[in-house]
Design an enzyme around this catalytic site. Structure first.
Site, PDB file in Angstrom:
ATOM      1  N   GLU A 128      20.740  89.925 -96.799  1.00  0.00           N
ATOM      2  CA  GLU A 128      20.167  89.877 -98.145  1.00  0.00           C
ATOM      3  C   GLU A 128      18.705  89.443 -98.109  1.00  0.00           C
ATOM      4  O   GLU A 128      17.869  89.986 -98.841  1.00  0.00           O
ATOM      5  CB  GLU A 128      20.985  88.929 -99.022  1.00  0.00           C
ATOM      6  CG  GLU A 128      20.398  88.684-100.405  1.00  0.00           C
ATOM      7  CD  GLU A 128      20.223  89.951-101.228  1.00  0.00           C
ATOM      8  OE1 GLU A 128      19.453  89.899-102.221  1.00  0.00           O
ATOM      9  OE2 GLU A 128      20.840  90.993-100.906  1.00  0.00           O
ATOM     10  N   ARG A 149      13.644  99.672-114.723  1.00  0.00           N
ATOM     11  CA  ARG A 149      14.673 100.558-114.180  1.00  0.00           C
ATOM     12  C   ARG A 149      14.130 101.436-113.057  1.00  0.00           C
ATOM     13  O   ARG A 149      14.897 102.068-112.334  1.00  0.00           O
ATOM     14  CB  ARG A 149      15.245 101.438-115.298  1.00  0.00           C
ATOM     15  CG  ARG A 149      16.052 100.647-116.310  1.00  0.00           C
ATOM     16  CD  ARG A 149      16.483 101.519-117.476  1.00  0.00           C
ATOM     17  NE  ARG A 149      17.453 102.516-117.070  1.00  0.00           N
ATOM     18  CZ  ARG A 149      18.768 102.352-117.115  1.00  0.00           C
ATOM     19  NH1 ARG A 149      19.276 101.210-117.507  1.00  0.00           N
ATOM     20  NH2 ARG A 149      19.583 103.332-116.762  1.00  0.00           N
ATOM     21  N   HIS A 205      22.375  92.928 -76.979  1.00  0.00           N
ATOM     22  CA  HIS A 205      22.889  94.284 -76.857  1.00  0.00           C
ATOM     23  C   HIS A 205      21.872  95.333 -77.275  1.00  0.00           C
ATOM     24  O   HIS A 205      22.244  96.428 -77.681  1.00  0.00           O
ATOM     25  CB  HIS A 205      24.180  94.426 -77.675  1.00  0.00           C
ATOM     26  CG  HIS A 205      25.303  93.576 -77.164  1.00  0.00           C
ATOM     27  ND1 HIS A 205      25.961  93.846 -75.981  1.00  0.00           N
ATOM     28  CD2 HIS A 205      25.858  92.439 -77.653  1.00  0.00           C
ATOM     29  CE1 HIS A 205      26.884  92.933 -75.780  1.00  0.00           C
ATOM     30  NE2 HIS A 205      26.846  92.061 -76.770  1.00  0.00           N
ATOM     31  N   TRP A 218      12.732 108.940-112.628  1.00  0.00           N
ATOM     32  CA  TRP A 218      12.738 108.592-111.204  1.00  0.00           C
ATOM     33  C   TRP A 218      13.147 109.858-110.467  1.00  0.00           C
ATOM     34  O   TRP A 218      14.240 110.372-110.654  1.00  0.00           O
ATOM     35  CB  TRP A 218      13.726 107.455-110.952  1.00  0.00           C
ATOM     36  CG  TRP A 218      13.670 106.847-109.593  1.00  0.00           C
ATOM     37  CD1 TRP A 218      12.817 105.881-109.148  1.00  0.00           C
ATOM     38  CD2 TRP A 218      14.556 107.117-108.493  1.00  0.00           C
ATOM     39  NE1 TRP A 218      13.104 105.541-107.850  1.00  0.00           N
ATOM     40  CE2 TRP A 218      14.165 106.287-107.420  1.00  0.00           C
ATOM     41  CE3 TRP A 218      15.623 107.996-108.318  1.00  0.00           C
ATOM     42  CZ2 TRP A 218      14.811 106.296-106.186  1.00  0.00           C
ATOM     43  CZ3 TRP A 218      16.275 108.014-107.087  1.00  0.00           C
ATOM     44  CH2 TRP A 218      15.866 107.168-106.043  1.00  0.00           C
ATOM     45  N   LYS A 232      15.458  91.604 -99.474  1.00  0.00           N
ATOM     46  CA  LYS A 232      14.497  91.130-100.461  1.00  0.00           C
ATOM     47  C   LYS A 232      13.065  91.320 -99.963  1.00  0.00           C
ATOM     48  O   LYS A 232      12.201  91.770-100.717  1.00  0.00           O
ATOM     49  CB  LYS A 232      14.731  89.642-100.771  1.00  0.00           C
ATOM     50  CG  LYS A 232      15.840  89.386-101.715  1.00  0.00           C
ATOM     51  CD  LYS A 232      15.522  89.907-103.108  1.00  0.00           C
ATOM     52  CE  LYS A 232      16.752  90.408-103.798  1.00  0.00           C
ATOM     53  NZ  LYS A 232      17.454  91.521-103.254  1.00  0.00           N
ATOM     54  N   CYS A 290      15.762 105.541-114.232  1.00  0.00           N
ATOM     55  CA  CYS A 290      15.338 106.322-115.384  1.00  0.00           C
ATOM     56  C   CYS A 290      15.630 105.566-116.680  1.00  0.00           C
ATOM     57  O   CYS A 290      16.554 104.777-116.765  1.00  0.00           O
ATOM     58  CB  CYS A 290      15.996 107.689-115.433  1.00  0.00           C
ATOM     59  SG  CYS A 290      15.735 108.710-113.985  1.00  0.00           S
ATOM     60  N   GLU A 298      12.066  95.228 -99.721  1.00  0.00           N
ATOM     61  CA  GLU A 298      11.995  96.034-100.932  1.00  0.00           C
ATOM     62  C   GLU A 298      10.808  95.678-101.816  1.00  0.00           C
ATOM     63  O   GLU A 298      10.342  96.535-102.585  1.00  0.00           O
ATOM     64  CB  GLU A 298      13.304  95.953-101.725  1.00  0.00           C
ATOM     65  CG  GLU A 298      13.663  94.614-102.307  1.00  0.00           C
ATOM     66  CD  GLU A 298      15.039  94.644-102.973  1.00  0.00           C
ATOM     67  OE1 GLU A 298      15.589  95.725-103.198  1.00  0.00           O
ATOM     68  OE2 GLU A 298      15.567  93.555-103.261  1.00  0.00           O
ATOM     69  N   ASN A 356      19.287 111.454-117.876  1.00  0.00           N
ATOM     70  CA  ASN A 356      19.550 110.617-116.701  1.00  0.00           C
ATOM     71  C   ASN A 356      20.776 111.187-116.000  1.00  0.00           C
ATOM     72  O   ASN A 356      21.768 111.514-116.664  1.00  0.00           O
ATOM     73  CB  ASN A 356      19.842 109.171-117.095  1.00  0.00           C
ATOM     74  CG  ASN A 356      18.616 108.433-117.574  1.00  0.00           C
ATOM     75  OD1 ASN A 356      17.505 108.946-117.503  1.00  0.00           O
ATOM     76  ND2 ASN A 356      18.811 107.227-118.080  1.00  0.00           N
ATOM     77  N   GLY A 357      20.737 111.264-114.685  1.00  0.00           N
ATOM     78  CA  GLY A 357      21.896 111.744-113.939  1.00  0.00           C
ATOM     79  C   GLY A 357      21.555 112.908-113.037  1.00  0.00           C
ATOM     80  O   GLY A 357      20.389 113.163-112.733  1.00  0.00           O
ATOM     81  N   LYS A 398      16.228  99.777-110.799  1.00  0.00           N
ATOM     82  CA  LYS A 398      17.073  98.622-111.047  1.00  0.00           C
ATOM     83  C   LYS A 398      18.549  98.989-111.082  1.00  0.00           C
ATOM     84  O   LYS A 398      19.380  98.355-110.455  1.00  0.00           O
ATOM     85  CB  LYS A 398      16.666  97.962-112.365  1.00  0.00           C
ATOM     86  CG  LYS A 398      17.470  96.718-112.716  1.00  0.00           C
ATOM     87  CD  LYS A 398      17.204  95.607-111.721  1.00  0.00           C
ATOM     88  CE  LYS A 398      17.949  94.336-112.064  1.00  0.00           C
ATOM     89  NZ  LYS A 398      17.789  93.328-110.997  1.00  0.00           N
TER      90      LYS A 398
END
Length: 605
Positions: free
Chosen positions: A478, A27, A501, A75, A482, A2, A485, A99-100, A600
């Site tokens: 990682e 963001r 396994h 968002w 990448k 947001c 996403e 925001n929150g 972000k």
């Protein structure tokens, strides 16, 4: 996540607000809106979708001239993305963006409904708006203070009040917000890029503070209305640093900035061939720790995993790594002699900040590793090591991760030398190799054609698996993150030894497997796992050091790395993996810098 922008000045308010929101697109958001105080009162324009949709609405209905205003990119948390759920939300005499999370919004909503308020949206933010409105009796500060006293959860608020032309109010608890200091105009924003065109000076609101912003100035008080003196901060980067600089995407620009970021992070901390940090007490506290914990989220947590391996390998100290949200709720056993390393790009990640506060409440020494000066984590940690990535705008983190790796590597080397688990000569050799890494990354950045080619051969796949051992497993995690996403390809990472396994049942003809094998002592072990997937028809991309050319039967494609030490291989290997993800996403036509559903800076749980 947001974005918030607020403005009080003599320029066309709607233009300032929309421009500020565009600087906060990184963001993450799914709707946008503004509220402006005009001659006719408070007017709102908002809609689902990108800011360009909002611009179309403003073009159709006319821009909003006015005395002040607030804007927001939302968002979705409470309620689906929609025009109605978009911010700003209004009461009878106010407009508010938030925001929150308001955790007790349902109880507050029922209370307000009992007082005649009618709700249109599904959001918790509309509850906050109407709560402030309920308490508003011609005193904005008192209304805000009484409302936030009732709110349980986190918030950054920006509000305008009917009858208070030319004024924007802001308050925070948990979520960051700043007040920008201009000339004949002042601002409220959730992040610095929104205001960089106009000013680099700003105040940081602390917990439970309220700011009143006019064109003449900014005043700050606590919830009791008592004035609070604020320190003026100056942004260390400018608009040029926050622009694409000729690159098609911020992500590619930021990948290409990694050699510079690495130099700027490492070089100031190397003296006479050895590592020393600005705060000399850091090594004293870490070296004397009974245990070291690392808490972080997402990409930063993967950097923490590398840190764990390196500290245990070099300094022979026990390290635990936790996802910050899990760390909070597992009631970790932390003692006064323990240390906690908190890693965050933004320094505002909600779960990571909560982990920091938990650690401090238990008496542990807390070291922050962050990229943003004066962020919440930087201010609340006992000590801080700043990474020198500069502004990172793309949602998918690249250069911030690489400099986090560099800091974790420096901590491991310095701790090992301090504890005598590596010799002075060994520490100096590793430090020299780390200092030389930017030059290698420069060479990789100079020619990305092979990564582009390999990406083109994988652009149409639906699933991809990454495998590796030890440090290569952390790198695989990682790398898989990448790819998934930004390209939306289902990609998963597994410890190579775990294939047998269960995971190997997913391997069939043509299944792409990226096998990371940069650890010399484990190469043959990983090679055996590669043969297992090859025997079942997998198509293998091998990532390994130069000198393994004799393994041609082991792979279909290969990316060779320089023959660096195992300790430095995570830094050497990540850039081509980032490029692979980037080019795959571009070839698939994805929105590289703003992948769907992602933000972000994750400032809610």
């Amino acid at each position: 996540m947001c974005g918030i922008i607020g403005y009080a000045g003599d320029k066309r308010t709607s233009d300032i607000l929309v421009e500020g929101l565009t600087k906060l697109e990184y963001r993450g958001y799914d709707s946008a809106g503004i509220a402006v105080m005009t001659d006719s009162g408070i007017e709102v324009r908002k809609c689902k979708g990108r800011i360009k949709n909002l611009e179309s609405v403003l073009e159709e209905e006319g821009g909003l001239d006015g005395f002040c205003g607030v804007g927001h990119t939302r968002w979705a948390t409470h309620g689906e993305p929609s025009d109605i759920n978009s911010h700003p939300h209004v009461g009878k005499r106010i407009a508010l963006v938030h925001n929150g999370i308001v955790e007790n919004y349902m109880a507050l909503r029922h209370m307000l409904e009992g007082h005649g308020y009618v709700f249109e949206s599904q959001t918790d933010t509309e509850v906050a708006a109407k709560l402030v409105d309920y308490y508003f009796d011609n005193d904005p500060i008192e209304a805000i203070a009484r409302a936030v006293d009732k709110i349980r959860g986190s918030f950054a608020l920006a509000i305008i009040f009917a009858g208070f032309e030319g004024r924007v109010y802001a308050a925070r608890r948990g979520n960051p917000i700043i007040a920008g200091l201009g000339k004949n105009e002042n601002f409220v924003a959730s992040d610095i890029p929104a205001i960089l065109r106009y000013t680099r000076e700003y105040y940081i609101l602390d917990e439970n503070e309220i700011a009143a912003v006019t064109s003449e100035g900014v005043t700050v008080c606590d919830l009791e209305g008592s004035p609070v003196a604020k320190e003026t901060h100056v942004a260390e980067w400018d608009m040029e640093a926050a622009e694409k600089g000729g690159y098609p995407h911020f992500m590619l620009k930021e990948i290409m900035e990694q050699p510079r970021a690495l130099r700027d992070t490492v070089s100031p901390r190397v003296h006479n061939g050895h590592i020393s940090f600005e705060d000399a007490s850091v090594m004293d506290r870490l070296a004397g720790s009974g245990r070291i914990f690392i808490a972080a989220c997402g990409t930063a947590m993967h950097a923490g995993m590398v840190g764990k391996h390196l500290i245990e390998r070099l300094a022979r100290m026990p390290v635990e790594v936790d996802i910050a949200s899990e760390f909070r709720y597992r009631n970790p056993i932390i003692g006064l002699s323990d240390s906690v390393i908190i890693i965050s790009q933004s320094g505002e990640t909600a779960d990571t900040l909560a982990a920091l506060r938990l650690a401090k409440s238990r008496g542990a020494f807390v070291l922050g590793v962050v990229n943003v000066v004066s962020s919440s984590i930087a201010r609340e940690a006992d000590s801080v090591i700043y990474t020198a990535a500069g502004p990172e705008i793309a949602v998918a983190s690249t250069k911030a991760y690489t400099v986090q790796l560099a800091v974790m590597t420096m901590l491991a080397i310095a701790l090992a030398e301090r504890k005598g688990t590596v010799s002075c000569e060994e520490a100096e050799a590793l430090t020299g190799e780390l200092t030389a890494m930017p030059a290698y990354l420069d060479k990789l950045c100079a020619d990305t054609s092979h990564c582009q080619y390999v990406a083109s051969t994988y652009q149409s796949v639906h699933n991809m698996f990454y495998i590796g051992r030890d440090l290569d497993y952390a790198l695989s995690l990682e790398s898989a993150l990448k790819l998934k996403e930004i390209s939306y390809i289902h990609s998963e990472a597994y410890a190579a030894g775990e294939l047998k396994h269960g995971t190997i049942s997913l391997i069939e003809d043509g299944t792409p497997v990226i096998a990371v094998a940069t650890q010399d002592g484990l190469f043959e072990k990983t090679a055996s796992n590669i043969r297992e997937v090859k025997a079942r028809g997998a198509r293998v991309l091998l990532v390994c050091k130069e000198g393994r050319e004799d393994m041609e039967g082991l792979y279909d494609d290969v990316i060779f790395l320089p023959p660096v030490s195992d300790v430095l291989s995570p830094i050497a290997a990540i850039l081509p993996m980032q490029l692979m993800a980037y080019y795959t996403s571009v070839l698939r036509g994805c929105d590289v810098d703003k992948p769907r559903n992602l933000a972000k800076s994750v400032t809610v749980e």
